[in-house]
Design a protein around this motif. Structure first.
Motif, PDB file in Angstrom:
ATOM      1  N   LEU A  93      -2.874   0.593   9.835  1.00  0.00           N
ATOM      2  CA  LEU A  93      -3.458  -0.309   8.842  1.00  0.00           C
ATOM      3  C   LEU A  93      -3.473  -1.731   9.378  1.00  0.00           C
ATOM      4  O   LEU A  93      -2.430  -2.261   9.773  1.00  0.00           O
ATOM      5  CB  LEU A  93      -2.636  -0.248   7.550  1.00  0.00           C
ATOM      6  N   ILE A 101       0.827  -1.204   0.000  1.00  0.00           N
ATOM      7  CA  ILE A 101       0.000   0.000   0.000  1.00  0.00           C
ATOM      8  C   ILE A 101       0.862   1.256   0.000  1.00  0.00           C
ATOM      9  O   ILE A 101       0.613   2.213  -0.760  1.00  0.00           O
ATOM     10  CB  ILE A 101      -0.924   0.011   1.237  1.00  0.00           C
ATOM     11  N   ILE A 155      -7.494   2.061   9.599  1.00  0.00           N
ATOM     12  CA  ILE A 155      -8.045   1.504   8.358  1.00  0.00           C
ATOM     13  C   ILE A 155      -7.958  -0.009   8.438  1.00  0.00           C
ATOM     14  O   ILE A 155      -6.863  -0.567   8.536  1.00  0.00           O
ATOM     15  CB  ILE A 155      -7.283   2.008   7.114  1.00  0.00           C
ATOM     16  N   VAL A 179      -7.696   0.846  -0.446  1.00  0.00           N
ATOM     17  CA  VAL A 179      -6.879   1.244   0.709  1.00  0.00           C
ATOM     18  C   VAL A 179      -5.979   2.417   0.343  1.00  0.00           C
ATOM     19  O   VAL A 179      -5.844   3.373   1.103  1.00  0.00           O
ATOM     20  CB  VAL A 179      -6.038   0.064   1.231  1.00  0.00           C
ATOM     21  N   SER A 203      -8.347  -3.229   6.406  1.00  0.00           N
ATOM     22  CA  SER A 203      -8.366  -3.557   4.979  1.00  0.00           C
ATOM     23  C   SER A 203      -8.884  -4.959   4.687  1.00  0.00           C
ATOM     24  O   SER A 203      -8.782  -5.429   3.550  1.00  0.00           O
ATOM     25  CB  SER A 203      -6.945  -3.426   4.415  1.00  0.00           C
ATOM     26  N   MET A 261     -11.215  -4.799   1.826  1.00  0.00           N
ATOM     27  CA  MET A 261     -10.927  -3.734   0.861  1.00  0.00           C
ATOM     28  C   MET A 261      -9.909  -4.205  -0.164  1.00  0.00           C
ATOM     29  O   MET A 261      -9.024  -5.012   0.136  1.00  0.00           O
ATOM     30  CB  MET A 261     -10.375  -2.495   1.595  1.00  0.00           C
TER      31      MET A 261
END
Length: 224
Positions: free
Chosen positions: A143, A17, A198, A208, A200, A203
């Protein structure tokens, strides 16, 4: 300089990411986890046990870890050798978790990481970036994803590299590493108070990345 700190547990997709977000924002990506992995690889090759803190602390002076970029791709250099192809095994993952708790190891890399952040607009990912390495970073992200989803991703990654592995064992290793990382005395893994969470698990990578860029834009705008 503008710094973005991304923290989170093993297998959350931080590196993937952060690389994509850095490219979109034209920032420098600093993979601190890869730097720790390089040190872990050094001690594995040297036959040093993870619990031998004394020897590890003494030998840190013999290690040089640096980051180069070739055609935009990050190269992790351990004592003059590009070790990109050797630092993503499960053995290195566990060794990294075991030795990253030692103050001497963390101090070895801390100054280099801060120097990079002082000189460039960077996205830096790890486990203690927002809490310890770059506590003044203007944008902080935590994350994460479920252990089962992180294991699925790691299994897929290893299979694509032709490495035989057991998804159930990978999940057990991830859970064990989470426990180690969150409970170590030095710089434990935790969400910074001012970090945006977040998850993920459900996702896509692009979703993301977009969420991180939106967080950056909102933060930058509020501080302008």
């Amino acid at each position: 300089m503008y710094n973005i700190a991304i923290d989170g547990p093993a297998g959350a997709g931080k590196s993937t990411i952060a690389k994509k977000a850095a490219k979109k924002l034209d920032f420098i990506y600093v993979d601190t986890g890869a730097m720790y992995r390089a040190i872990a690889l050094y001690f594995i090759r040297a036959g040093v046990k993870a619990e031998d803190e004394k020897t590890i602390s003494e030998k840190c002076v013999d290690i040089d870890v640096s980051i180069d970029y070739v055609d935009g791709a990050q190269q992790v250099i351990l004592n003059g050798e590009n070790v990109n192809d050797f630092i993503r095994t499960e053995q290195v993952s566990m060794m990294t978790s075991n030795i990253s708790k030692y103050p001497a190891v963390r101090e070895k890399l801390l100054n280099l990481q801060r120097q990079l952040a002082a000189q460039k607009n960077v996205i830096m990912d790890g486990r203690d970036i927002g809490t310890c390495v770059l506590p003044d970073a203007k944008t902080k992200i935590f994350l994460t994803a479920s252990a089962k989803e992180r294991a699925r991703r790691r299994y897929k990654e290893q299979v694509e590299r032709g490495i035989e592995c057991d998804i159930d064992q990978i999940e057990k290793d991830i859970i064990a590493r989470d426990e180690q990382d969150m409970n170590r005395k030095t710089a434990p893994l935790k969400q910074a108070e001012d970090a945006v969470l977040i998850d993920s698990s459900d996702m896509s990578i692009e979703q993301v990345v977009d969420a991180i860029i939106e967080t950056f834009e909102a933060t930058a705008h509020s501080q302008a």
